[in-house]
Write a protein that holds these residues in place. Structure first.
Motif, short mmCIF file in Angstrom:
data_model
loop_
_atom_site.label_atom_id
_atom_site.label_comp_id
_atom_site.label_asym_id
_atom_site.label_seq_id
_atom_site.Cartn_x
_atom_site.Cartn_y
_atom_site.Cartn_z
N PHE A 94 0.95 -1.31 0.18
CA PHE A 94 0.02 -0.04 0.13
C PHE A 94 1.11 1.17 0.06
O PHE A 94 0.69 2.05 -0.65
CB PHE A 94 -0.91 -0.04 1.33
N ILE A 95 1.90 1.26 0.70
CA ILE A 95 2.78 2.51 0.77
C ILE A 95 3.65 2.38 -0.42
O ILE A 95 3.65 3.70 -0.89
CB ILE A 95 3.60 2.32 2.15
N ALA A 96 4.08 1.43 -0.80
CA ALA A 96 4.86 1.69 -2.35
C ALA A 96 4.09 2.08 -3.34
O ALA A 96 4.48 2.77 -4.10
CB ALA A 96 5.36 0.18 -2.27
N LYS A 97 2.61 1.84 -3.34
CA LYS A 97 1.59 2.02 -4.57
C LYS A 97 1.54 3.55 -4.14
O LYS A 97 1.56 4.23 -5.50
CB LYS A 97 0.70 1.21 -4.37
N HIS A 98 1.22 4.10 -3.12
CA HIS A 98 0.82 5.50 -2.81
C HIS A 98 1.88 6.77 -2.61
O HIS A 98 1.66 7.65 -2.73
CB HIS A 98 -0.47 5.70 -1.81
N GLU A 99 3.02 6.18 -2.38
CA GLU A 99 4.21 6.87 -2.33
C GLU A 99 4.00 8.27 -1.65
O GLU A 99 3.76 9.12 -2.07
CB GLU A 99 4.78 7.31 -3.83
N PHE A 100 3.47 8.04 -0.11
CA PHE A 100 3.33 9.14 0.82
C PHE A 100 4.76 10.03 0.79
O PHE A 100 6.00 9.62 0.73
CB PHE A 100 3.06 8.71 1.95
N ASP A 101 4.46 11.25 0.83
CA ASP A 101 5.68 12.47 0.78
C ASP A 101 6.29 12.34 2.05
O ASP A 101 7.48 12.52 2.16
CB ASP A 101 5.05 13.87 0.34
N ARG A 102 5.47 12.20 3.23
CA ARG A 102 5.95 12.18 4.41
C ARG A 102 5.42 11.13 5.16
O ARG A 102 4.13 10.77 5.10
CB ARG A 102 5.70 13.46 5.06
N LEU A 103 6.08 10.17 6.02
CA LEU A 103 5.29 8.96 6.71
C LEU A 103 6.30 8.87 8.00
O LEU A 103 7.32 8.75 8.04
CB LEU A 103 5.55 7.95 5.58
N GLY A 104 5.57 8.42 8.85
CA GLY A 104 6.15 7.67 10.10
C GLY A 104 5.45 6.43 10.51
O GLY A 104 4.38 6.31 10.22
N VAL A 105 6.23 5.67 11.24
CA VAL A 105 5.88 4.31 11.38
C VAL A 105 6.21 4.06 12.91
O VAL A 105 7.33 4.36 13.42
CB VAL A 105 6.57 3.35 10.60
N PHE A 106 5.29 3.49 13.67
CA PHE A 106 5.36 3.42 15.16
C PHE A 106 5.03 2.02 15.49
O PHE A 106 4.22 1.26 14.72
CB PHE A 106 4.35 4.19 15.87
N THR A 107 5.61 1.42 16.29
CA THR A 107 5.44 0.09 16.77
C THR A 107 4.29 0.20 17.58
O THR A 107 4.28 0.98 18.77
CB THR A 107 6.61 -0.75 17.35
N TYR A 108 3.45 -0.90 17.73
CA TYR A 108 2.40 -0.84 18.65
C TYR A 108 2.98 -1.03 20.23
O TYR A 108 3.70 -1.89 20.67
CB TYR A 108 1.51 -2.01 18.56
N SER A 109 2.22 -0.16 21.01
CA SER A 109 2.86 -0.15 22.53
C SER A 109 1.59 -0.67 23.46
O SER A 109 0.54 0.05 23.39
CB SER A 109 3.11 1.33 22.94
N LYS A 110 1.86 -1.86 23.96
CA LYS A 110 0.98 -2.34 25.04
C LYS A 110 0.35 -1.62 26.03
O LYS A 110 1.39 -1.00 26.74
CB LYS A 110 1.52 -3.85 25.25
N GLN A 111 -0.85 -1.36 26.09
CA GLN A 111 -1.55 -0.51 27.28
C GLN A 111 -2.59 -1.46 27.67
O GLN A 111 -3.72 -1.57 27.21
CB GLN A 111 -2.15 0.77 26.90
N THR A 112 -2.37 -1.96 28.86
CA THR A 112 -3.27 -2.88 29.48
C THR A 112 -4.64 -2.34 30.03
O THR A 112 -5.52 -2.95 30.27
CB THR A 112 -2.70 -3.66 30.71
N GLU A 113 -4.85 -0.87 30.11
CA GLU A 113 -5.94 -0.35 30.50
C GLU A 113 -6.79 -0.05 29.30
O GLU A 113 -7.92 0.37 29.41
CB GLU A 113 -5.52 1.03 31.34
N VAL A 114 -6.42 -0.59 27.93
CA VAL A 114 -7.42 -0.36 26.90
C VAL A 114 -7.55 -1.68 26.41
O VAL A 114 -6.88 -2.59 26.86
CB VAL A 114 -6.65 0.56 25.99
#
Length: 211
Positions: A71-91
């Motif tokens: 998806f990212i390769a196809k749409h070629e976003f000009d700016r992009l950030g990627v985060f790893t999921y952070s586990k929060q037990t209260e959610v």
């Protein structure tokens, strides 16, 4: 509204979070991100889109990560950030089954960012030769260059534009300078300050115009 306002910046920051419908459902996020991206680009020519994505959400599979990569390769976003999921037990997501191991999350983030690195460089190379307005914000003593941002760069997270002022009087802190882009790097641009044929627009001018 953006498409109808000539003085508006052509920059959209929209956190799509993922591309795969099953992951988006688990996140309780809107579906059909592809339609969103295509619609924005259709309505606003020369727009630059920033988005953020999360990898390692509970239950995410390798197939779904590849879907995101494609998806990212196809749409070629000009700016992009990627985060790893952070586990929060209260959610709710923090108590979901099939939590993804940290090392797997990091590997998935690295995979996506390596794709984006190439896209960012490609997009910046398209800027070489263009003349753009740059807001001059500081001076880099080590590089001996002024530092600023274009309308497509949010502060602290996006590209910087490094500007050489050969004449010594074309860049003023807090003012816009007309700049010809001469070099591109994956996340920054370099250019030469040009002589303006019209008076520069300052931040105070913009503030007065909006009142």
């Amino acid at each position: 509204t953006m498409a109808r306002l000539p003085k508006g910046v052509k920059y959209v920051d929209i956190p799509l979070q993922h591309s795969h419908s099953d992951v988006l459902k688990s996140m309780a996020r809107p579906l059909h991100p592809e339609k969103v991206v295509e619609r924005i680009r259709q309505l606003v020519p020369d727009v630059k889109i920033r988005s953020t994505f999360i990898v390692g959400f509970p239950g995410e599979t390798e197939e779904q990560v590849q879907h995101l990569a494609d998806f990212i390769a196809k749409h070629e976003f000009d700016r992009l950030g990627v985060f790893t999921y952070s586990k929060q037990t209260e959610v709710e997501s923090g108590n979901m089954p099939n939590q993804v191991a940290e090392r797997v999350k990091k590997a998935r983030r690295k995979k996506i960012m390596s794709i984006q690195h190439e896209i960012a460089f490609k997009q910046n190379q398209k800027m070489v030769g263009r003349i753009i307005d740059v807001l001059i914000e500081s001076y880099d003593d080590k590089k001996n260059l002024y530092v600023g941002r274009s309308q497509w760069d949010a502060p602290n997270i996006d590209n910087l534009v490094y500007v050489r002022d050969e004449e010594g009087n074309r860049c003023v802190l807090g003012d816009f300078s007309r700049v010809k882009i001469t070099e591109a790097k994956p996340y920054d641009l370099y250019g030469e300050a040009l002589e303006d044929l019209e008076p520069q627009t300052t931040i105070s001018d913009l503030a007065m115009a909006s009142t």
